[in-house]
Design a protein around this motif. Structure first.
Motif, PDB file in Angstrom:
ATOM      1  N   GLY A 120       0.825  -1.268  -0.198  1.00 17.73           N
ATOM      2  CA  GLY A 120      -0.111   0.019   0.155  1.00 17.73           C
ATOM      3  C   GLY A 120       0.869   1.338   0.022  1.00 17.73           C
ATOM      4  O   GLY A 120       0.609   2.025  -0.703  1.00 17.73           O
ATOM      5  N   PRO A 121       1.791   1.461   0.698  1.00 16.53           N
ATOM      6  CA  PRO A 121       2.594   2.646   1.101  1.00 16.53           C
ATOM      7  C   PRO A 121       3.585   2.941  -0.275  1.00 16.53           C
ATOM      8  O   PRO A 121       3.991   4.102  -0.409  1.00 16.53           O
ATOM      9  CB  PRO A 121       3.312   2.613   2.194  1.00 16.53           C
ATOM     10  N   ARG A 122       3.815   1.829  -1.022  1.00 17.69           N
ATOM     11  CA  ARG A 122       4.709   2.052  -2.158  1.00 17.69           C
ATOM     12  C   ARG A 122       4.063   1.428  -3.471  1.00 17.69           C
ATOM     13  O   ARG A 122       3.240   0.605  -3.321  1.00 17.69           O
ATOM     14  CB  ARG A 122       6.124   1.353  -1.917  1.00 17.69           C
ATOM     15  N   PRO A 123       4.602   2.043  -4.694  1.00 14.22           N
ATOM     16  CA  PRO A 123       4.340   1.246  -5.828  1.00 14.22           C
ATOM     17  C   PRO A 123       4.704  -0.306  -5.744  1.00 14.22           C
ATOM     18  O   PRO A 123       5.405  -0.599  -4.959  1.00 14.22           O
ATOM     19  CB  PRO A 123       4.900   1.704  -6.804  1.00 14.22           C
ATOM     20  N   VAL A 124       3.992  -1.089  -6.561  1.00 10.97           N
ATOM     21  CA  VAL A 124       4.079  -2.470  -6.392  1.00 10.97           C
ATOM     22  C   VAL A 124       4.448  -2.978  -7.874  1.00 10.97           C
ATOM     23  O   VAL A 124       3.983  -2.675  -8.928  1.00 10.97           O
ATOM     24  CB  VAL A 124       2.914  -3.319  -5.962  1.00 10.97           C
ATOM     25  N   THR A 125       5.442  -3.947  -7.764  1.00  9.95           N
ATOM     26  CA  THR A 125       5.871  -4.579  -9.141  1.00  9.95           C
ATOM     27  C   THR A 125       5.622  -6.214  -8.754  1.00  9.95           C
ATOM     28  O   THR A 125       6.081  -6.833  -7.776  1.00  9.95           O
ATOM     29  CB  THR A 125       7.604  -4.781  -9.348  1.00  9.95           C
ATOM     30  N   ALA A 126       4.505  -6.533  -9.478  1.00  9.47           N
ATOM     31  CA  ALA A 126       4.031  -8.023  -9.333  1.00  9.47           C
ATOM     32  C   ALA A 126       4.525  -8.805 -10.429  1.00  9.47           C
ATOM     33  O   ALA A 126       4.252  -8.426 -11.589  1.00  9.47           O
ATOM     34  CB  ALA A 126       2.418  -8.027  -9.400  1.00  9.47           C
ATOM     35  N   ILE A 127       5.157 -10.155 -10.335  1.00  6.96           N
ATOM     36  CA  ILE A 127       5.990 -10.946 -11.270  1.00  6.96           C
ATOM     37  C   ILE A 127       5.197 -12.263 -11.268  1.00  6.96           C
ATOM     38  O   ILE A 127       5.095 -12.851 -10.245  1.00  6.96           O
ATOM     39  CB  ILE A 127       7.414 -10.838 -10.882  1.00  6.96           C
ATOM     40  N   ALA A 128       4.855 -12.516 -12.480  1.00  5.83           N
ATOM     41  CA  ALA A 128       4.352 -13.766 -12.601  1.00  5.83           C
ATOM     42  C   ALA A 128       4.549 -14.638 -13.954  1.00  5.83           C
ATOM     43  O   ALA A 128       4.810 -14.010 -15.093  1.00  5.83           O
ATOM     44  CB  ALA A 128       2.541 -13.659 -12.640  1.00  5.83           C
ATOM     45  N   LYS A 167      13.782  -5.353 -15.399  1.00  6.44           N
ATOM     46  CA  LYS A 167      12.809  -4.198 -15.447  1.00  6.44           C
ATOM     47  C   LYS A 167      12.172  -3.864 -13.960  1.00  6.44           C
ATOM     48  O   LYS A 167      11.389  -2.969 -13.850  1.00  6.44           O
ATOM     49  CB  LYS A 167      11.825  -4.494 -16.558  1.00  6.44           C
ATOM     50  N   VAL A 168      12.594  -4.765 -13.257  1.00  4.34           N
ATOM     51  CA  VAL A 168      12.071  -4.488 -11.711  1.00  4.34           C
ATOM     52  C   VAL A 168      12.493  -3.439 -10.995  1.00  4.34           C
ATOM     53  O   VAL A 168      13.514  -2.851 -11.043  1.00  4.34           O
ATOM     54  CB  VAL A 168      12.282  -5.824 -10.810  1.00  4.34           C
ATOM     55  N   ASP A 169      11.546  -2.250 -10.797  1.00  6.44           N
ATOM     56  CA  ASP A 169      11.527  -1.237 -10.004  1.00  6.44           C
ATOM     57  C   ASP A 169      11.901  -1.549  -8.672  1.00  6.44           C
ATOM     58  O   ASP A 169      11.276  -1.485  -7.903  1.00  6.44           O
ATOM     59  CB  ASP A 169      10.402  -0.398  -9.918  1.00  6.44           C
ATOM     60  N   GLN A 170      13.346  -1.013  -8.208  1.00  3.07           N
ATOM     61  CA  GLN A 170      13.745  -1.399  -6.932  1.00  3.07           C
ATOM     62  C   GLN A 170      13.382  -0.392  -5.764  1.00  3.07           C
ATOM     63  O   GLN A 170      13.446  -0.733  -4.606  1.00  3.07           O
ATOM     64  CB  GLN A 170      15.241  -1.577  -6.792  1.00  3.07           C
ATOM     65  N   ALA A 171      12.593   0.625  -6.214  1.00  2.00           N
ATOM     66  CA  ALA A 171      11.708   1.512  -5.198  1.00  2.00           C
ATOM     67  C   ALA A 171      10.600   0.873  -4.978  1.00  2.00           C
ATOM     68  O   ALA A 171       9.819   1.330  -4.057  1.00  2.00           O
ATOM     69  CB  ALA A 171      11.792   2.891  -5.969  1.00  2.00           C
ATOM     70  N   SER A 172      10.065  -0.124  -5.638  1.00  2.00           N
ATOM     71  CA  SER A 172       8.805  -0.698  -5.550  1.00  2.00           C
ATOM     72  C   SER A 172       8.865  -1.785  -4.642  1.00  2.00           C
ATOM     73  O   SER A 172       9.826  -2.454  -4.314  1.00  2.00           O
ATOM     74  CB  SER A 172       7.924  -1.065  -6.695  1.00  2.00           C
ATOM     75  N   ASP A 173       7.712  -2.230  -4.014  1.00  2.00           N
ATOM     76  CA  ASP A 173       7.474  -3.623  -3.319  1.00  2.00           C
ATOM     77  C   ASP A 173       7.166  -4.616  -4.242  1.00  2.00           C
ATOM     78  O   ASP A 173       6.650  -4.410  -5.454  1.00  2.00           O
ATOM     79  CB  ASP A 173       6.239  -3.394  -2.109  1.00  2.00           C
ATOM     80  N   VAL A 174       8.266  -5.746  -4.121  1.00  2.00           N
ATOM     81  CA  VAL A 174       8.071  -6.862  -5.272  1.00  2.00           C
ATOM     82  C   VAL A 174       7.574  -7.882  -4.703  1.00  2.00           C
ATOM     83  O   VAL A 174       7.815  -8.517  -3.737  1.00  2.00           O
ATOM     84  CB  VAL A 174       9.633  -6.746  -5.795  1.00  2.00           C
ATOM     85  N   VAL A 175       6.575  -8.473  -5.441  1.00  2.00           N
ATOM     86  CA  VAL A 175       5.793  -9.789  -5.304  1.00  2.00           C
ATOM     87  C   VAL A 175       6.361 -10.926  -6.263  1.00  2.00           C
ATOM     88  O   VAL A 175       5.952 -10.704  -7.341  1.00  2.00           O
ATOM     89  CB  VAL A 175       4.380  -9.639  -5.002  1.00  2.00           C
TER      90      VAL A 175
END
Length: 390
Positions: free
Chosen positions: A88-96, A132-140
């Protein structure tokens, strides 16, 4: 042309990708010391739950400042706790790149309704471009795609000085693949995967960074009781010393303790990884000489050593429709199961038609080798039946 049936069958013909095969030599007698009929809050119950956490830390090499909790609802429950409590507090990068990873994307976008979400996806057998993962985002992400047989080769793509949290579903990777703890803030898995434990219990491992997020952030949505890990802005430490949120099965706890002690007895994590690698090597050597089978994951660097997924590449089968290929794979699996030579080998329902063979540490390499003989026999039988039907 039919083939003669193999002369032997696997000693343990269990190759399901969950619940997975019990450890070698397991019998119900292994559970004789279970604290049955006792409260999990009694001294004996709390001691066993705390021991399960301590042995998990020891076998997996979890850092001393990471919290480990036993939580409800298997790996799914553990992942959902993390998603609903931390995002919630940061952008999210969701990888699938397979079914379960795609499910977490759905929860993030459609259930939590987060807006600032980047989706990195790939088809079965491939990985997305992790650069391409944004390291400033939360990554799932999932470490090992259970339904595609594809894993991340390492955590080099995650920066040590990242700003966001990494939430890793490691349910078919833990105890079989090395996890880089310095790059992981939340790790989840379930007992019924790589150690062949019983179902319904999840493990949630939190880094200090994840704990700091929990204590500094309150989600804007309601949290059910089984998701709550803080009270008054502070972590509920009891969860991470065996004071579970809901009532665990003490029979399942005993079984998990038995599996962990077995893991220690064979040499710990390094030996467990070696056993899984050896099992997968047997399949790889068979695939190399088998014209009708190939790995779903083309790149050896990203192939799973637990949930190994194969596809049928015989021209007569690939010429069939998708439904026809699925029916052929089902017939092949049914022939092996009917002979008691291998159970639960079929592809996951959303995955491409083929085989999925569990090669984790509780499986014996000799049994995998015998299974391949039955697969060759069953392929010949299924193909002959197809030709006859035509």
């Amino acid at each position: 042309m039919s083939k003669a049936k193999p002369a032997t069958r696997p000693t343990v013909p269990h190759f399901s990708s969950g619940p997975c095969a019990k450890r070698p030599g397991w019998t119900p007698e292994s559970l004789k010391d279970a604290a049955l009929g006792r409260s999990h809050r009694a001294k004996i119950g709390k001691a066993k739950l705390k021991l399960a956490i301590d042995l998990t830390r020891e076998v997996l090499g979890v850092p001393a400042d990471y919290r480990i909790g036993i939580v409800p609802a298997s790996d799914t429950g553990a992942v959902e706790m993390a998603l609903w409590s931390l995002l919630g507090p940061r952008p999210v990068t969701a990888i699938a790149w397979e079914s379960f990873g795609d499910g977490w994307v759905t929860d993030i976008v459609k259930q939590l309704k987060l807006k600032d979400v980047t989706k990195l996806t790939a088809g079965y057998g491939d990985l997305p471009d992790l650069s391409k993962v944004d390291q400033a985002s939360d990554v799932v992400f999932t470490w090992n795609g259970t339904t595609s047989g594809v894993r991340v080769p390492n955590a080099d793509w995650i920066k040590a000085d990242r700003d966001g949290l990494t939430i890793c579903d490691a349910t078919s990777a833990a105890f079989a693949q090395p996890l880089d703890w310095s790059k992981l803030d939340v790790v989840t898995f379930s007992w019924q995967k790589a150690l062949g434990g019983e179902a319904a219990h999840g493990m949630l491992i939190l880094s200090p960074r994840a704990v700091a997020r929990l204590e500094s952030y309150t989600p804007p949505w309601p949290l059910p009781k089984i998701f709550r890990m803080t009270k008054g802005g502070k972590l509920i430490e009891g969860i991470f010393v065996g004071e579970t949120i809901n009532t665990p099965s003490m029979l399942c706890v005993e079984d998990y303790l038995d599996a962990l002690n077995w893991a220690k007895s064979v040499g710990g994590l390094k030996a467990l990884i070696g056993r899984a690698d050896a099992n997968t090597k047997v399949l790889a050597e068979w695939v190399a000489k088998t014209p009708w089978a190939e790995f779903l994951a083309k790149d050896p660097a990203i192939r799973s050593n637990t949930s190994v997924c194969l596809k049928v590449v015989d021209p007569a089968i690939t010429a069939l429709s998708d439904d026809g290929q699925a029916a052929f794979a089902k017939a092949l699996v049914a022939a092996v199961e009917k002979e008691g030579a291998g159970y639960d080998l079929g592809h996951y329902r959303d995955a491409p038609a083929g085989l999925r063979i569990w090669c984790g540490a509780t499986v014996e390499a000799k049994d995998v080798e015998i299974l391949t003989q039955w697969l060759d026999w069953a392929f010949a039988e299924a193909k002959a039946a197809l030709a006859k039907a035509a």
